[in-house]
Motif scaffolding. Structure first.
Motif, PDB file in Angstrom:
ATOM      1  N   MET A  86       0.822  -1.217   0.000  1.00  0.00           N
ATOM      2  CA  MET A  86       0.000   0.000   0.000  1.00  0.00           C
ATOM      3  C   MET A  86       0.858   1.271   0.000  1.00  0.00           C
ATOM      4  O   MET A  86       0.503   2.277  -0.577  1.00  0.00           O
ATOM      5  CB  MET A  86      -0.937   0.027   1.218  1.00  0.00           C
ATOM      6  CG  MET A  86      -2.005  -1.050   1.192  1.00  0.00           C
ATOM      7  SD  MET A  86      -3.017  -1.058  -0.320  1.00  0.00           S
ATOM      8  CE  MET A  86      -4.095   0.332  -0.004  1.00  0.00           C
ATOM      9  N   HIS A  87       2.025   1.199   0.653  1.00  0.00           N
ATOM     10  CA  HIS A  87       2.857   2.401   0.772  1.00  0.00           C
ATOM     11  C   HIS A  87       3.783   2.620  -0.415  1.00  0.00           C
ATOM     12  O   HIS A  87       4.225   3.734  -0.652  1.00  0.00           O
ATOM     13  CB  HIS A  87       3.710   2.342   2.055  1.00  0.00           C
ATOM     14  CG  HIS A  87       2.973   2.797   3.260  1.00  0.00           C
ATOM     15  ND1 HIS A  87       2.314   1.935   4.089  1.00  0.00           N
ATOM     16  CD2 HIS A  87       2.760   4.041   3.761  1.00  0.00           C
ATOM     17  CE1 HIS A  87       1.738   2.619   5.063  1.00  0.00           C
ATOM     18  NE2 HIS A  87       1.992   3.899   4.889  1.00  0.00           N
ATOM     19  N   HIS A  88       4.143   1.536  -1.099  1.00  0.00           N
ATOM     20  CA  HIS A  88       5.136   1.726  -2.170  1.00  0.00           C
ATOM     21  C   HIS A  88       4.683   1.165  -3.516  1.00  0.00           C
ATOM     22  O   HIS A  88       4.609   1.881  -4.509  1.00  0.00           O
ATOM     23  CB  HIS A  88       6.477   1.102  -1.763  1.00  0.00           C
ATOM     24  CG  HIS A  88       7.587   1.469  -2.695  1.00  0.00           C
ATOM     25  ND1 HIS A  88       8.348   2.603  -2.518  1.00  0.00           N
ATOM     26  CD2 HIS A  88       8.039   0.887  -3.834  1.00  0.00           C
ATOM     27  CE1 HIS A  88       9.225   2.690  -3.514  1.00  0.00           C
ATOM     28  NE2 HIS A  88       9.056   1.668  -4.318  1.00  0.00           N
ATOM     29  N   THR A  89       4.368  -0.124  -3.545  1.00  0.00           N
ATOM     30  CA  THR A  89       4.075  -0.767  -4.832  1.00  0.00           C
ATOM     31  C   THR A  89       2.861  -0.149  -5.512  1.00  0.00           C
ATOM     32  O   THR A  89       2.897   0.158  -6.708  1.00  0.00           O
ATOM     33  CB  THR A  89       3.832  -2.284  -4.621  1.00  0.00           C
ATOM     34  OG1 THR A  89       4.892  -2.791  -3.808  1.00  0.00           O
ATOM     35  CG2 THR A  89       3.825  -3.035  -5.924  1.00  0.00           C
ATOM     36  N   LYS A 127     -10.471  -5.929  -6.617  1.00  0.00           N
ATOM     37  CA  LYS A 127      -9.634  -5.774  -5.415  1.00  0.00           C
ATOM     38  C   LYS A 127     -10.035  -4.520  -4.633  1.00  0.00           C
ATOM     39  O   LYS A 127     -10.406  -3.514  -5.222  1.00  0.00           O
ATOM     40  CB  LYS A 127      -8.150  -5.642  -5.805  1.00  0.00           C
ATOM     41  CG  LYS A 127      -7.579  -6.861  -6.505  1.00  0.00           C
ATOM     42  CD  LYS A 127      -7.352  -7.997  -5.525  1.00  0.00           C
ATOM     43  CE  LYS A 127      -6.645  -9.165  -6.214  1.00  0.00           C
ATOM     44  NZ  LYS A 127      -6.612 -10.353  -5.392  1.00  0.00           N
ATOM     45  N   PRO A 128      -9.863  -4.584  -3.315  1.00  0.00           N
ATOM     46  CA  PRO A 128     -10.227  -3.409  -2.504  1.00  0.00           C
ATOM     47  C   PRO A 128      -9.434  -2.151  -2.907  1.00  0.00           C
ATOM     48  O   PRO A 128      -9.940  -1.043  -2.824  1.00  0.00           O
ATOM     49  CB  PRO A 128      -9.870  -3.831  -1.066  1.00  0.00           C
ATOM     50  CG  PRO A 128      -9.706  -5.314  -1.101  1.00  0.00           C
ATOM     51  CD  PRO A 128      -9.419  -5.725  -2.502  1.00  0.00           C
ATOM     52  N   TYR A 129      -8.168  -2.331  -3.337  1.00  0.00           N
ATOM     53  CA  TYR A 129      -7.368  -1.156  -3.701  1.00  0.00           C
ATOM     54  C   TYR A 129      -7.774  -0.561  -5.052  1.00  0.00           C
ATOM     55  O   TYR A 129      -7.307   0.512  -5.442  1.00  0.00           O
ATOM     56  CB  TYR A 129      -5.869  -1.488  -3.714  1.00  0.00           C
ATOM     57  CG  TYR A 129      -5.464  -2.597  -4.669  1.00  0.00           C
ATOM     58  CD1 TYR A 129      -5.412  -2.386  -6.048  1.00  0.00           C
ATOM     59  CD2 TYR A 129      -5.103  -3.859  -4.183  1.00  0.00           C
ATOM     60  CE1 TYR A 129      -5.032  -3.396  -6.920  1.00  0.00           C
ATOM     61  CE2 TYR A 129      -4.723  -4.876  -5.055  1.00  0.00           C
ATOM     62  CZ  TYR A 129      -4.684  -4.639  -6.419  1.00  0.00           C
ATOM     63  OH  TYR A 129      -4.306  -5.638  -7.282  1.00  0.00           O
ATOM     64  N   GLY A 130      -8.665  -1.250  -5.780  1.00  0.00           N
ATOM     65  CA  GLY A 130      -9.083  -0.771  -7.100  1.00  0.00           C
ATOM     66  C   GLY A 130      -9.659   0.634  -7.047  1.00  0.00           C
ATOM     67  O   GLY A 130      -9.461   1.451  -7.941  1.00  0.00           O
ATOM     68  N   ARG A 131     -10.348   0.912  -5.930  1.00  0.00           N
ATOM     69  CA  ARG A 131     -11.001   2.210  -5.763  1.00  0.00           C
ATOM     70  C   ARG A 131      -9.990   3.362  -5.817  1.00  0.00           C
ATOM     71  O   ARG A 131     -10.222   4.403  -6.419  1.00  0.00           O
ATOM     72  CB  ARG A 131     -11.686   2.186  -4.401  1.00  0.00           C
ATOM     73  CG  ARG A 131     -12.864   3.076  -4.298  1.00  0.00           C
ATOM     74  CD  ARG A 131     -13.428   3.012  -2.876  1.00  0.00           C
ATOM     75  NE  ARG A 131     -14.035   4.291  -2.554  1.00  0.00           N
ATOM     76  CZ  ARG A 131     -15.167   4.707  -3.079  1.00  0.00           C
ATOM     77  NH1 ARG A 131     -15.815   3.953  -3.922  1.00  0.00           N
ATOM     78  NH2 ARG A 131     -15.663   5.883  -2.753  1.00  0.00           N
ATOM     79  N   ARG A 132      -8.846   3.126  -5.165  1.00  0.00           N
ATOM     80  CA  ARG A 132      -7.803   4.175  -5.145  1.00  0.00           C
ATOM     81  C   ARG A 132      -7.296   4.440  -6.565  1.00  0.00           C
ATOM     82  O   ARG A 132      -6.926   5.555  -6.919  1.00  0.00           O
ATOM     83  CB  ARG A 132      -6.627   3.707  -4.278  1.00  0.00           C
ATOM     84  CG  ARG A 132      -6.414   4.601  -3.099  1.00  0.00           C
ATOM     85  CD  ARG A 132      -5.292   4.089  -2.253  1.00  0.00           C
ATOM     86  NE  ARG A 132      -4.184   5.043  -2.247  1.00  0.00           N
ATOM     87  CZ  ARG A 132      -3.035   4.812  -1.650  1.00  0.00           C
ATOM     88  NH1 ARG A 132      -2.833   3.668  -1.046  1.00  0.00           N
ATOM     89  NH2 ARG A 132      -2.092   5.713  -1.658  1.00  0.00           N
ATOM     90  N   ILE A 133      -7.270   3.376  -7.368  1.00  0.00           N
ATOM     91  CA  ILE A 133      -6.807   3.518  -8.754  1.00  0.00           C
ATOM     92  C   ILE A 133      -7.829   4.323  -9.559  1.00  0.00           C
ATOM     93  O   ILE A 133      -7.475   5.288 -10.233  1.00  0.00           O
ATOM     94  CB  ILE A 133      -6.563   2.124  -9.379  1.00  0.00           C
ATOM     95  CG1 ILE A 133      -5.437   1.410  -8.630  1.00  0.00           C
ATOM     96  CG2 ILE A 133      -6.232   2.243 -10.860  1.00  0.00           C
ATOM     97  CD1 ILE A 133      -5.250  -0.040  -8.980  1.00  0.00           C
ATOM     98  N   TRP A 134      -9.101   3.935  -9.449  1.00  0.00           N
ATOM     99  CA  TRP A 134     -10.177   4.663 -10.151  1.00  0.00           C
ATOM    100  C   TRP A 134     -10.081   6.155  -9.877  1.00  0.00           C
ATOM    101  O   TRP A 134     -10.178   6.990 -10.750  1.00  0.00           O
ATOM    102  CB  TRP A 134     -11.557   4.244  -9.615  1.00  0.00           C
ATOM    103  CG  TRP A 134     -12.132   2.968 -10.119  1.00  0.00           C
ATOM    104  CD1 TRP A 134     -12.330   1.842  -9.380  1.00  0.00           C
ATOM    105  CD2 TRP A 134     -12.636   2.680 -11.421  1.00  0.00           C
ATOM    106  NE1 TRP A 134     -12.916   0.871 -10.149  1.00  0.00           N
ATOM    107  CE2 TRP A 134     -13.114   1.359 -11.410  1.00  0.00           C
ATOM    108  CE3 TRP A 134     -12.730   3.407 -12.597  1.00  0.00           C
ATOM    109  CZ2 TRP A 134     -13.673   0.741 -12.513  1.00  0.00           C
ATOM    110  CZ3 TRP A 134     -13.285   2.793 -13.712  1.00  0.00           C
ATOM    111  CH2 TRP A 134     -13.745   1.481 -13.657  1.00  0.00           C
TER     112      TRP A 134
END
Length: 665
Positions: A599-602, A637-644
């Motif tokens: 979450m912090h780097h990749t 994926k849950p992190y998909g939202r941050r990408i959107w």
């Protein structure tokens, strides 16, 4: 008003600057920029950004400035820099962008403002023709191919006509032609003030001009190579500079990491051997059996490469099995190199060039000796490094890379107060600059963003197809192409297919060639690697209905306006390869500190990269198009939202029919 982010450490927003009125006039409807630039229209975000940069220059502050595509960030920093920046260094991402700034953008702004500033272009020494090495190559006549002989003739002719010696001016000889290595100098093999051509030297001339100019255009590689090696002429410029502007600043963490580390390469050893043989035979033929002295070292260097049978390898030192042939081969190279240095030491006084070979050999030996990792040794904070090996087809590199460049870069910024401007279209992740500022050691500095003037909702669609398999599954690239083909057909070609691996580029090229033929589609196909990047892009633009397949080098710094590009397809989220030794080590340190490395780097790295790729689509207010993002993880994926939320606010869909309808006249 520009979109002001919460400023770090609770700072208040910038107060009106003393140049604000002047900037309003210059960028306004009746201002001087209009007549100078075809199609110039006042843009609020551009004017606001220019004000913020002028204020940072005035107060000798640091500013991190993200400007959405179409803001016109180049003019937003050039106007204040040329008028109030004093001695200014502008560093950009590539030599192409450097040439564009120097040949096009700066002359345009300078003429519009009637600013009496002198401008110089400075590149790394490998870009300038060297009188001494050209003469030596002509005398030796050691050309391997007929093509090289022809190129050499062109270069000799060029020498008589050029005033800069910059190889970019000689279009007839490709920049990648091996013959350039024989007619340019390196830091190690430059004869310096002893050279008979010193007065005419193009490198020295470029540096003298840079010293005297008000504005100097460099590139990031040059800037950081200099900070690390003190060889590129920037070191002499830095003390007197009032303003430093980094354009395409998102590339800085990678570039700086490259140069603040140390690299030993077997190809450096082979180049040294080549020069030792030539100089030994020329100046001390009776001093040693030069052929034998050199051949044992060459063999040891090649044997070291052969300890890894694969074509491309990236391994950290702890990943190499203790029983590997690599370690004894490394010791052998150390011994043989020491043997050659002993011979050179005895003969060095017979010629300046032999003394030089001796110094180079000594530097290589030192790098080799420094490349050993002791897990038990205590390392000072900020000095942690990763030791790793990278093998290419014909060379092996041993790298020592710092885990963080922040402490090194911070020490470079200390001392003389000056203004530092970092700008790019992609520095933030969902309006958060933390990832970039922590990597560069800029925590607590003012960071602002200005939105793009484009109407993304009207101009384009973001399409995530349904039913795609997991991106790591076997037939993934083919599944992407199955989903992409109807859309490419509806778009009438006019497509960029951006892949995250060269393997996917190759597979996509095979498959599309086949499918186009089967379906009778007359879309010209342009594939990365077939020709140089500039040539491929020119041909793609001319074709008007082409399909270009590329990997990393086409994700950024590529500008195709108008209808020639109406569809950008991205095969996968651009996560860094998990086998990257430097990334793995950085993540390990983060996890030890209780952070989540992913979450912090990749993830932030991948988002910044993705924003670059997505930015290829809409380059102008009249552009329309579809961004097709094929990776199902954006949804699942849950992190998909941050990408959107980090991508431009396109209209969004998962329906192929809606996309195909978008392309209907």
């Amino acid at each position: 008003m520009s979109d002001l982010l919460p400023l770090p450490d609770g700072e208040a927003p910038a107060i009106p600057g003393k140049h604000d009125d002047e900037i309003e006039r210059l960028f306004g409807a009746g201002g001087p920029l209009g007549p100078a630039v075809g199609g110039f229209r006042p843009r609020k975000s551009q004017t606001e950004m220019a004000k913020a940069i002028a204020a940072a220059i005035d107060s000798q502050q640091t500013l991190i400035a993200e400007a959405g595509t179409g803001t016109g960030k180049t003019f937003a920093y050039l106007v204040p820099a040329l008028l109030w920046g004093g001695k200014t260094i502008i560093s950009t991402g590539t030599k192409n962008l450097q040439d564009q700034l120097f040949l096009r953008d700066i002359p345009t702004v300078r003429a519009a403002l009637q600013a009496p500033v002198s401008v110089a272009l400075l590149k790394g020494r490998g870009n300038y023709l060297c009188h001494y090495h050209l003469e030596r190559t002509l005398q030796n006549g050691r050309m391997t191919s007929r093509e090289d002989v022809g190129y050499l003739r062109e270069i000799s002719r060029f020498l008589k006509m050029t005033s800069t010696g910059d190889k970019a001016e000689l279009a007839r000889v490709p920049e990648t032609a091996p013959v350039w290595n024989l007619v340019t100098s390196t830091r190690e093999n430059c004869v310096g003030a002893e050279c008979q051509y010193y007065q005419d030297c193009f490198v020295m001339k470029a540096r003298r001009e840079a010293q005297q100019a008000d504005v100097v255009v460099v590139n990031h590689h040059l800037f950081f190579a200099d900070v690390a090696l003190k060889d590129t002429g920037v070191a002499e410029l830095l003390p007197s500079a009032n303003t430093i502007v980094f354009d395409e600043a998102h590339q800085l963490p990678d570039t700086a990491t490259l140069f603040f580390g140390d690299t030993f390469s077997t190809s450096q050893v082979l180049e040294l051997c080549r020069d030792v043989l030539a100089e030994g035979l020329a100046h001390a033929r009776d001093g040693a059996d030069w052929g034998k002295t050199v051949s044992v070292v060459e063999k040891a260097a090649r044997d070291l490469r052969l300890t890894f049978p694969q074509d491309v390898v990236r391994l950290s030192l702890p990943q190499i099995a203790p029983s590997s042939d690599f370690f004894p081969a490394l010791d052998t190279l150390r011994e043989q190199l020491a043997g050659m240095l002993a011979v050179l030491e005895k003969q060095a006084e017979r010629a300046e060039t032999l003394e030089q070979c001796h110094v180079r050999g000594h530097e290589l030996q030192q790098k080799l000796d420094n490349w050993k990792f002791d897990p038990k040794a205590k390392v000072a904070p900020g000095e942690e490094a990763v030791y790793w090996v990278e093998a290419y087809t014909s060379s092996l590199q041993l790298h020592k890379t710092p885990l963080s460049i922040a402490p090194i870069f911070n020490s470079q910024r200390e001392g003389v107060p000056r203004s530092w401007i970092f700008t790019s279209a992609t520095l933030a992740v969902k309006n958060d600059f933390k990832h970039f500022s922590e990597q560069m050691g800029l925590t607590g500095e003012v960071a602002r963003t200005w939105p793009s003037p484009f109407n993304y909702e009207q101009q384009g669609i973001l399409y995530v197809p349904q039913g795609l398999p997991d991106p790591n599954s076997l037939g993934y690239t083919d599944a992407v192409l199955d989903a992409a083909l109807p859309v490419i057909e509806a778009a009438g070609g006019r497509t960029f297919l951006l892949c995250t691996t060269l393997r996917a580029v190759k597979r996509a090229a095979e498959r599309l060639r086949d499918e186009f033929e089967k379906r009778g589609l007359k879309f010209p196909l342009f594939v990365q690697g077939d020709r140089g990047r500039t040539e491929l892009l020119d041909q793609f633009r001319k074709a008007g209905n082409g399909v270009l397949i590329g990997s990393q080098s086409f994700w950024e710094g590529v500008d195709v306006r108008g209808e020639a590009l109406s569809l950008v397809i991205i095969d996968k989220l651009p996560f860094a390869p998990p086998d990257d030794p430097v990334l793995a080590a950085r993540i390990e340190v983060m996890e030890r500190q209780g952070m989540n490395g992913f979450m912090h780097h990749t993830l932030p790295e991948a988002i910044i990269n993705l924003k670059q790729g997505a930015g290829r689509l809409i380059r102008d207010e009249g552009d329309r198009g579809v961004l097709m993002l094929c990776d199902p993880r954006v949804i699942s994926k849950p992190y998909g939202r941050r990408i959107w939320q980090s991508l431009p606010p396109f209209k969004r869909t998962r329906e192929a029919a809606e996309v195909i309808a978008f392309f209907q006249p």
